[in-house]
Scaffold this motif. Structure first.
Motif, PDB file in Angstrom:
ATOM      1  N   THR A   1       0.845  -1.189   0.000  1.00 49.39           N
ATOM      2  CA  THR A   1       0.000   0.000   0.000  1.00 49.39           C
ATOM      3  C   THR A   1       0.883   1.242   0.000  1.00 49.39           C
ATOM      4  O   THR A   1       2.016   1.215   0.476  1.00 49.39           O
ATOM      5  CB  THR A   1      -0.921   0.054   1.232  1.00 49.39           C
ATOM      6  N   VAL A   2       0.346   2.332  -0.536  1.00 52.41           N
ATOM      7  CA  VAL A   2       1.097   3.583  -0.634  1.00 52.41           C
ATOM      8  C   VAL A   2       0.392   4.672   0.169  1.00 52.41           C
ATOM      9  O   VAL A   2      -0.797   4.935  -0.043  1.00 52.41           O
ATOM     10  CB  VAL A   2       1.250   4.043  -2.096  1.00 52.41           C
ATOM     11  N   ASN A   3       1.124   5.289   1.078  1.00 51.37           N
ATOM     12  CA  ASN A   3       0.644   6.477   1.780  1.00 51.37           C
ATOM     13  C   ASN A   3       1.058   7.672   0.934  1.00 51.37           C
ATOM     14  O   ASN A   3       2.236   8.009   0.840  1.00 51.37           O
ATOM     15  CB  ASN A   3       1.259   6.559   3.176  1.00 51.37           C
ATOM     16  N   ARG A   4       0.071   8.291   0.289  1.00 55.02           N
ATOM     17  CA  ARG A   4       0.370   9.340  -0.686  1.00 55.02           C
ATOM     18  C   ARG A   4       0.150  10.728  -0.083  1.00 55.02           C
ATOM     19  O   ARG A   4      -0.590  10.887   0.885  1.00 55.02           O
ATOM     20  CB  ARG A   4      -0.494   9.163  -1.933  1.00 55.02           C
ATOM     21  N   GLY A   5       0.811  11.709  -0.683  1.00 52.38           N
ATOM     22  CA  GLY A   5       0.681  13.078  -0.198  1.00 52.38           C
ATOM     23  C   GLY A   5       1.251  13.275   1.187  1.00 52.38           C
ATOM     24  O   GLY A   5       0.755  14.098   1.951  1.00 52.38           O
ATOM     25  N   ALA A   6       2.314  12.535   1.523  1.00 54.15           N
ATOM     26  CA  ALA A   6       2.914  12.624   2.865  1.00 54.15           C
ATOM     27  C   ALA A   6       3.752  13.894   2.983  1.00 54.15           C
ATOM     28  O   ALA A   6       4.618  14.160   2.147  1.00 54.15           O
ATOM     29  CB  ALA A   6       3.769  11.401   3.140  1.00 54.15           C
ATOM     30  N   ARG A   7       3.472  14.654   4.036  1.00 52.55           N
ATOM     31  CA  ARG A   7       4.256  15.860   4.316  1.00 52.55           C
ATOM     32  C   ARG A   7       4.792  15.792   5.744  1.00 52.55           C
ATOM     33  O   ARG A   7       4.199  15.175   6.623  1.00 52.55           O
ATOM     34  CB  ARG A   7       3.413  17.125   4.135  1.00 52.55           C
ATOM     35  N   GLY A   8       5.952  16.459   5.943  1.00 45.49           N
ATOM     36  CA  GLY A   8       6.616  16.411   7.240  1.00 45.49           C
ATOM     37  C   GLY A   8       6.043  17.431   8.204  1.00 45.49           C
ATOM     38  O   GLY A   8       6.115  18.638   7.951  1.00 45.49           O
ATOM     39  N   ASN A   9       5.492  16.950   9.314  1.00 47.99           N
ATOM     40  CA  ASN A   9       4.936  17.841  10.322  1.00 47.99           C
ATOM     41  C   ASN A   9       5.951  18.119  11.431  1.00 47.99           C
ATOM     42  O   ASN A   9       6.325  19.261  11.653  1.00 47.99           O
ATOM     43  CB  ASN A   9       3.663  17.241  10.910  1.00 47.99           C
ATOM     44  N   GLN A  10       6.417  17.071  12.112  1.00 46.73           N
ATOM     45  CA  GLN A  10       7.402  17.239  13.177  1.00 46.73           C
ATOM     46  C   GLN A  10       8.556  16.260  13.010  1.00 46.73           C
ATOM     47  O   GLN A  10       8.344  15.091  12.668  1.00 46.73           O
ATOM     48  CB  GLN A  10       6.772  17.020  14.555  1.00 46.73           C
ATOM     49  N   LEU A  11       9.766  16.753  13.264  1.00 44.44           N
ATOM     50  CA  LEU A  11      10.983  15.946  13.241  1.00 44.44           C
ATOM     51  C   LEU A  11      11.609  16.011  14.620  1.00 44.44           C
ATOM     52  O   LEU A  11      11.946  17.099  15.099  1.00 44.44           O
ATOM     53  CB  LEU A  11      11.947  16.485  12.181  1.00 44.44           C
ATOM     54  N   ARG A  12      11.765  14.855  15.268  1.00 43.03           N
ATOM     55  CA  ARG A  12      12.272  14.821  16.643  1.00 43.03           C
ATOM     56  C   ARG A  12      13.513  13.933  16.739  1.00 43.03           C
ATOM     57  O   ARG A  12      13.510  12.797  16.257  1.00 43.03           O
ATOM     58  CB  ARG A  12      11.193  14.308  17.598  1.00 43.03           C
ATOM     59  N   ILE A  13      14.557  14.472  17.374  1.00 44.60           N
ATOM     60  CA  ILE A  13      15.804  13.735  17.593  1.00 44.60           C
ATOM     61  C   ILE A  13      16.224  13.931  19.036  1.00 44.60           C
ATOM     62  O   ILE A  13      16.202  15.057  19.552  1.00 44.60           O
ATOM     63  CB  ILE A  13      16.929  14.221  16.661  1.00 44.60           C
ATOM     64  N   SER A  14      16.607  12.847  19.681  1.00 44.31           N
ATOM     65  CA  SER A  14      17.091  12.913  21.063  1.00 44.31           C
ATOM     66  C   SER A  14      18.579  12.584  21.091  1.00 44.31           C
ATOM     67  O   SER A  14      19.022  11.628  20.444  1.00 44.31           O
ATOM     68  CB  SER A  14      16.325  11.938  21.964  1.00 44.31           C
ATOM     69  N   MET A  15      19.344  13.383  21.839  1.00 39.01           N
ATOM     70  CA  MET A  15      20.771  13.151  22.009  1.00 39.01           C
ATOM     71  C   MET A  15      21.034  12.536  23.372  1.00 39.01           C
ATOM     72  O   MET A  15      20.422  12.914  24.369  1.00 39.01           O
ATOM     73  CB  MET A  15      21.559  14.461  21.892  1.00 39.01           C
ATOM     74  N   ALA A  16      21.937  11.576  23.398  1.00 39.33           N
ATOM     75  CA  ALA A  16      22.330  10.928  24.648  1.00 39.33           C
ATOM     76  C   ALA A  16      23.806  10.571  24.541  1.00 39.33           C
ATOM     77  O   ALA A  16      24.430  10.718  23.483  1.00 39.33           O
ATOM     78  CB  ALA A  16      21.480   9.686  24.906  1.00 39.33           C
ATOM     79  N   ARG A  17      24.344  10.073  25.640  1.00 36.79           N
ATOM     80  CA  ARG A  17      25.769   9.744  25.646  1.00 36.79           C
ATOM     81  C   ARG A  17      26.064   8.490  24.830  1.00 36.79           C
ATOM     82  O   ARG A  17      27.136   8.365  24.230  1.00 36.79           O
ATOM     83  CB  ARG A  17      26.253   9.553  27.084  1.00 36.79           C
ATOM     84  N   SER A  18      25.135   7.550  24.804  1.00 31.96           N
ATOM     85  CA  SER A  18      25.358   6.301  24.079  1.00 31.96           C
ATOM     86  C   SER A  18      24.048   5.819  23.480  1.00 31.96           C
ATOM     87  O   SER A  18      22.980   6.358  23.761  1.00 31.96           O
ATOM     88  CB  SER A  18      25.930   5.227  25.012  1.00 31.96           C
ATOM     89  N   GLY A  19      24.144   4.788  22.659  1.00 33.21           N
ATOM     90  CA  GLY A  19      22.950   4.196  22.069  1.00 33.21           C
ATOM     91  C   GLY A  19      22.824   4.499  20.595  1.00 33.21           C
ATOM     92  O   GLY A  19      23.699   5.106  19.962  1.00 33.21           O
ATOM     93  N   LEU A  20      21.702   4.052  20.027  1.00 31.70           N
ATOM     94  CA  LEU A  20      21.416   4.254  18.618  1.00 31.70           C
ATOM     95  C   LEU A  20      20.787   5.634  18.404  1.00 31.70           C
ATOM     96  O   LEU A  20      19.973   6.078  19.207  1.00 31.70           O
ATOM     97  CB  LEU A  20      20.472   3.164  18.104  1.00 31.70           C
ATOM     98  N   LEU A  21      21.163   6.271  17.312  1.00 29.41           N
ATOM     99  CA  LEU A  21      20.645   7.599  16.992  1.00 29.41           C
ATOM    100  C   LEU A  21      19.541   7.462  15.950  1.00 29.41           C
ATOM    101  O   LEU A  21      19.807   7.106  14.795  1.00 29.41           O
ATOM    102  CB  LEU A  21      21.766   8.494  16.477  1.00 29.41           C
ATOM    103  N   ASN A  22      18.319   7.733  16.359  1.00 28.69           N
ATOM    104  CA  ASN A  22      17.167   7.646  15.466  1.00 28.69           C
ATOM    105  C   ASN A  22      16.426   8.971  15.445  1.00 28.69           C
ATOM    106  O   ASN A  22      16.569   9.801  16.342  1.00 28.69           O
ATOM    107  CB  ASN A  22      16.206   6.539  15.923  1.00 28.69           C
ATOM    108  N   ALA A  23      15.606   9.144  14.432  1.00 25.19           N
ATOM    109  CA  ALA A  23      14.740  10.317  14.321  1.00 25.19           C
ATOM    110  C   ALA A  23      13.306   9.853  14.145  1.00 25.19           C
ATOM    111  O   ALA A  23      13.038   8.886  13.427  1.00 25.19           O
ATOM    112  CB  ALA A  23      15.154  11.192  13.139  1.00 25.19           C
ATOM    113  N   THR A  24      12.383  10.546  14.794  1.00 26.24           N
ATOM    114  CA  THR A  24      10.962  10.265  14.653  1.00 26.24           C
ATOM    115  C   THR A  24      10.354  11.325  13.749  1.00 26.24           C
ATOM    116  O   THR A  24      10.385  12.516  14.072  1.00 26.24           O
ATOM    117  CB  THR A  24      10.255  10.258  16.017  1.00 26.24           C
ATOM    118  N   CYS A  25       9.830  10.882  12.613  1.00 29.44           N
ATOM    119  CA  CYS A  25       9.233  11.793  11.640  1.00 29.44           C
ATOM    120  C   CYS A  25       7.718  11.652  11.714  1.00 29.44           C
ATOM    121  O   CYS A  25       7.171  10.600  11.350  1.00 29.44           O
ATOM    122  CB  CYS A  25       9.708  11.465  10.229  1.00 29.44           C
TER     123      CYS A  25
END
Length: 321
Positions: free
Chosen positions: A133-157
């Motif tokens: 399935t295709v989610n069409r017309g997707a636009r970016g509302n909020q981009l969230r990134i958390s910084m920490a001393r260790s771990g994986l670096l991910n972004a929530t879109c």
């Protein structure tokens, strides 16, 4: 008697691809614009709630419900990596200004506050079923990134989409969509600079960039939104520090903006979010035990005269986005 294997969809085999749209909400044809999307998780998909019947005089048994309007909002969590993350930056900030060459590398500069933003078609596939399935017309509302001393670096879109297509048994993208190698930035290589120098004693930081999208909720036969329009560009977040000096406390007390950079490096590659006018509130310094005292500053930002509240620089080996 041999049992026939049951085909069940698994997240480990999910196929996610995306393509920027020429016309918002129109899924691009099978072309070279489609590319694979590295994925951690997602909650995209269209929902159509049911409205309970209010009809009386028909006895005690409930009547058929009515289908309400469609919504297709959700989050997609992606790795913050050297190459693929540039596509998400383009979705949230618009096309970058790119300089450099293949020998010395490229610098892509994304700036907040673009008058118009691109949209994407994002296909999510479960090849075992198969169902795509295709989610069409997707636009970016909020981009969230958390910084920490260790771990994986991910972004929530957090995205707002016009709608989702019905499942089909084959992908709408090309047989071999373009793939960029995944080279992830690491939390361990993160840094926070204040006025060009390292800010000490930082425990954690959070960044949220928002386009404050407004849904265009017109009356349509398919029950979907028409599109979503960008509102005020905004960046906010928090910086948590050990109380070792009064650098941030003094800035908060004075009420004057500071110039802060949040970034990560991977060899010759780098990603830097610059917030030139970052305002700090005066924060408590609670004592909850014998260990170190911390203070959390929840910041807001504004744009300098003729400038941008956020400028993102991605340096890598990709020629264009």
């Amino acid at each position: 008697m041999a049992l026939t294997p049951t085909t069940r969809a698994r997240g480990s085999n999910a196929k996610v691809i995306g393509c920027f749209e020429t016309t918002p909400g129109t899924v691009p044809a099978n072309n070279a614009g489609w590319g694979t999307i590295p994925l951690v998780s997602h909650s995209l998909g269209e929902e159509r709630p049911l409205i309970e019947s209010d009809l009386l005089g028909q006895g005690r048994e409930m009547q058929d419900p009515i289908t309400d309007v469609a919504t297709d909002d959700g989050d997609i969590v992606v790795p913050v990596d050297v190459r693929n993350f540039g596509r998400w930056l383009k979705l949230f900030f618009g096309a970058p200004v790119t300089t450099g060459d293949a020998e010395d590398g490229y610098a892509h500069i994304f700036t907040s506050g673009a008058a118009a933003l691109p949209s994407m078609s994002i296909e999510v596939g479960s090849p075992e079923v198969p169902a795509f399935t295709v989610n069409r017309g997707a636009r970016g509302n909020q981009l969230r990134i958390s910084m920490a001393r260790s771990g994986l670096l991910n972004a929530t879109c957090s995205l707002i989409c016009i709608g989702e297509t019905d499942p089909v048994n084959a992908s709408v993208g090309p047989m071999g969509p373009a793939a960029l190698a995944v080279t992830r930035f690491a939390q361990a290589t993160g840094f926070v600079n204040k006025d060009g120098a390292a800010l000490g004693s930082v425990v954690a930081a959070d960044l949220t960039y928002s386009n404050n999208l407004e849904k265009v909720e017109t009356i349509q036969a398919d029950g979907r939104i028409e599109d979503s329009d960008p509102g005020m560009a905004q960046i906010s977040g928090s910086i948590t520090v050990k109380f070792a000096n009064t650098a941030l406390l003094a800035a908060a007390t004075a009420g004057l903006p500071i110039d802060v950079e949040f970034g990560w490096t991977k060899g010759e590659f780098s990603l830097v979010f610059r917030v030139e006018r970052l305002f700090l509130p005066k924060a408590k310094r609670p004592i909850t035990g014998p260990n170190g005292i911390q203070a959390q500053f929840n910041f807001q930002a504004s744009a300098p005269a003729g400038g941008h509240c956020c400028v993102v620089t991605l340096e890598n080996d990709v020629a264009t986005y």
